[in-house]
Each structure stands twice: as structure tokens, then as C-alpha cells.
Design a protein around this motif. Structure first.
Motif, PDB file in Angstrom:
ATOM      1  N   PHE A  36       4.727  15.788  -8.910  1.00  0.00           N
ATOM      2  CA  PHE A  36       5.539  16.165 -10.168  1.00  0.00           C
ATOM      3  C   PHE A  36       4.914  16.930 -11.143  1.00  0.00           C
ATOM      4  CE2 PHE A  36       6.678  14.973 -14.608  1.00  0.00           C
ATOM      5  CZ  PHE A  36       8.103  15.279 -14.460  1.00  0.00           C
ATOM      6  N   PHE A  37       3.422  16.345 -11.666  1.00  0.00           N
ATOM      7  CA  PHE A  37       2.578  16.852 -12.627  1.00  0.00           C
ATOM      8  C   PHE A  37       1.981  18.160 -12.057  1.00  0.00           C
ATOM      9  CE2 PHE A  37       2.576  12.276 -13.978  1.00  0.00           C
ATOM     10  CZ  PHE A  37       2.784  12.375 -15.356  1.00  0.00           C
ATOM     11  N   LYS A  38       2.074  18.525 -10.845  1.00  0.00           N
ATOM     12  CA  LYS A  38       1.657  19.773 -10.417  1.00  0.00           C
ATOM     13  C   LYS A  38       2.601  20.842 -10.616  1.00  0.00           C
ATOM     14  CE  LYS A  38      -1.297  20.540  -7.204  1.00  0.00           C
ATOM     15  NZ  LYS A  38      -1.740  20.913  -5.793  1.00  0.00           N
ATOM     16  N   GLY A  39       3.872  20.407 -10.563  1.00  0.00           N
ATOM     17  CA  GLY A  39       5.098  21.194 -10.697  1.00  0.00           C
ATOM     18  C   GLY A  39       5.359  21.602  -9.248  1.00  0.00           C
ATOM     19  N   SER A  40       5.338  20.836  -8.396  1.00  0.00           N
ATOM     20  CA  SER A  40       5.377  21.221  -6.887  1.00  0.00           C
ATOM     21  C   SER A  40       7.098  20.694  -6.527  1.00  0.00           C
ATOM     22  CB  SER A  40       4.694  20.538  -5.958  1.00  0.00           C
ATOM     23  OG  SER A  40       3.136  20.844  -6.280  1.00  0.00           O
ATOM     24  N   ILE A  41       7.596  20.194  -7.316  1.00  0.00           N
ATOM     25  CA  ILE A  41       8.975  19.436  -6.583  1.00  0.00           C
ATOM     26  C   ILE A  41       9.884  20.529  -6.398  1.00  0.00           C
ATOM     27  CG2 ILE A  41      10.891  17.970  -7.550  1.00  0.00           C
ATOM     28  CD1 ILE A  41       8.172  16.472  -7.079  1.00  0.00           C
ATOM     29  N   PRO A  42       9.992  21.843  -7.280  1.00  0.00           N
ATOM     30  CA  PRO A  42      11.108  22.865  -6.769  1.00  0.00           C
ATOM     31  C   PRO A  42      10.580  23.348  -5.459  1.00  0.00           C
ATOM     32  CG  PRO A  42      10.178  23.050  -9.040  1.00  0.00           C
ATOM     33  CD  PRO A  42       9.390  21.923  -8.327  1.00  0.00           C
ATOM     34  N   ARG A  73       0.953  -1.338   0.050  1.00  0.00           N
ATOM     35  CA  ARG A  73       0.007  -0.088  -0.089  1.00  0.00           C
ATOM     36  C   ARG A  73       0.826   1.076  -0.030  1.00  0.00           C
ATOM     37  NH1 ARG A  73      -3.820   1.803   4.939  1.00  0.00           N
ATOM     38  NH2 ARG A  73      -4.628   3.600   4.203  1.00  0.00           N
ATOM     39  N   THR A  74       1.895   1.144   0.734  1.00  0.00           N
ATOM     40  CA  THR A  74       2.772   2.292   0.651  1.00  0.00           C
ATOM     41  C   THR A  74       3.514   2.540  -0.417  1.00  0.00           C
ATOM     42  OG1 THR A  74       3.137   1.805   3.347  1.00  0.00           O
ATOM     43  CG2 THR A  74       4.893   3.473   2.149  1.00  0.00           C
ATOM     44  N   VAL A  75       3.959   1.595  -1.180  1.00  0.00           N
ATOM     45  CA  VAL A  75       4.612   1.925  -2.476  1.00  0.00           C
ATOM     46  C   VAL A  75       3.362   2.669  -3.479  1.00  0.00           C
ATOM     47  CG1 VAL A  75       5.502   0.758  -4.623  1.00  0.00           C
ATOM     48  CG2 VAL A  75       6.178   0.038  -2.395  1.00  0.00           C
ATOM     49  N   VAL A  76       2.308   1.863  -3.422  1.00  0.00           N
ATOM     50  CA  VAL A  76       1.273   2.721  -4.477  1.00  0.00           C
ATOM     51  C   VAL A  76       1.109   4.251  -3.970  1.00  0.00           C
ATOM     52  CG1 VAL A  76      -1.285   2.600  -5.023  1.00  0.00           C
ATOM     53  CG2 VAL A  76       0.241   0.608  -4.692  1.00  0.00           C
ATOM     54  N   ILE A  77       1.075   4.401  -2.636  1.00  0.00           N
ATOM     55  CA  ILE A  77       0.664   5.739  -2.160  1.00  0.00           C
ATOM     56  C   ILE A  77       1.744   6.568  -2.432  1.00  0.00           C
ATOM     57  CG2 ILE A  77       0.414   7.290  -0.119  1.00  0.00           C
ATOM     58  CD1 ILE A  77      -1.277   4.763   1.134  1.00  0.00           C
ATOM     59  N   LEU A  78       3.230   6.048  -2.162  1.00  0.00           N
ATOM     60  CA  LEU A  78       4.340   6.907  -2.465  1.00  0.00           C
ATOM     61  C   LEU A  78       4.246   7.228  -4.236  1.00  0.00           C
ATOM     62  CD1 LEU A  78       7.214   7.683  -1.474  1.00  0.00           C
ATOM     63  CD2 LEU A  78       8.234   5.734  -2.207  1.00  0.00           C
ATOM     64  N   THR A  79       4.183   6.345  -4.866  1.00  0.00           N
ATOM     65  CA  THR A  79       4.066   6.625  -6.497  1.00  0.00           C
ATOM     66  C   THR A  79       2.925   7.569  -6.726  1.00  0.00           C
ATOM     67  OG1 THR A  79       4.797   4.411  -6.667  1.00  0.00           O
ATOM     68  CG2 THR A  79       3.988   5.393  -8.462  1.00  0.00           C
TER      69      THR A  79
END
Length: 137
Positions: free
Chosen positions: A49-55, A36-42
């Protein structure tokens, strides 16, 4: 808008209990939590990433990191115990006890965050605890 997000959270939390109860049948609960944790992590990193929040990672302070890590540890332990409880108990009993976390969070917010405790909030927390006891006993 917060109400919509909170309601969606409640719906998905309910589905989590049902899906988990079915998914852990004959499986070690710790292994199930790891999957479950791997799914949530992904999912979470994909959304960021797609929202552009990583920076925004560069803007996190030491306090942000400390309490986000502590929150992650608390979440992980919550999931481990939740899956173990679901494995040996009924969803109709485990879920209400888990949701008693609302009343516990209210109490802790008063103690650690200095949030005010109104009669309305205290009554609501008391009713949550009472409702939990009615469903469990």
C-alpha cells in the motif's frame, strides 16, 4: 544489490527460527503459524500500500495468479511443518534441514525451469546436503 537483499533474508530467516522457538513454547504450532501469518499478511499489504503497488493487481495474469496462489500454499505448508519441527526439535537441527531447501530448489529449477546445472552449482548443492547431514546426524 541482490546480494544485500539475500543476506538480509538469511539474517531474518535465522531470527525467525530463534523467535519462533521461543514463541511456540506451550502453544499449538498451528495456532502459532496462524498468528505469524496475520502479522506477515498485515506487514506485506502495508508495504504494498505505502509503495503504491496495489494498482498492479489489475495487471496480474491468470498465470500470475495461479502460480502466486500455489506459491502461497507451498509457503503456508512450509511454515506449518517448520513450526511443528521447531516445537519438537532443536533449532540447530531444524534450521539446517529447512535450509536444505536451497539444494532442493536448485534441483527443481533444473527439472522444471530448464536452468543449467553447472559443476559449481551441483557441488554447492551437494555440500549443502552434506553439511545438513553433518549437523543433523
Amino acid at each position: 544489490m541482490w546480494w544485500t537483499y539475500a543476506l538480509l533474508s538469511a539474517v531474518f530467516a535465522a531470527l525467525t527460527a530463534i523467535f519462533a522457538k521461543i514463541g511456540i513454547k506451550g502453544v499449538d504450532s498451528d495456532l502459532a503459524t496462524a498468528v505469524r501469518t496475520v502479522v506477515i499478511l498485515t506487514l506485506a499489504w502495508s508495504i504494498a500500500f505505502f509503495k503504491g503497488s496495489i494498482p498492479g493487481l489489475a495487471n496480474l495474469t491468470k498465470t500470475n495468479w495461479t502460480f502466486l496462489v500455489l506459491s502461497g500454499c507451498a509457503t503456508g505448508l512450509s511454515w506449518i511443518f517448520y513450526f511443528k519441527a521447531l516445537q519438537v526439535g532443536k533449532v540447530s537441527q531444524v534450521a539446517p534441514v529447512d535450509k536444505a531447501s536451497v539444494a532442493i530448489a536448485i534441483f527443481l529449477s533444473v527439472v522444471f525451469l530448464g536452468e543449467p546445472l553447472s559443476l559449481k552449482t551441483a557441488s554447492g548443492a551437494g555440500l549443502i546436503i552434506l553439511g545438513t547431514l553433518v549437523l543433523v546426524l
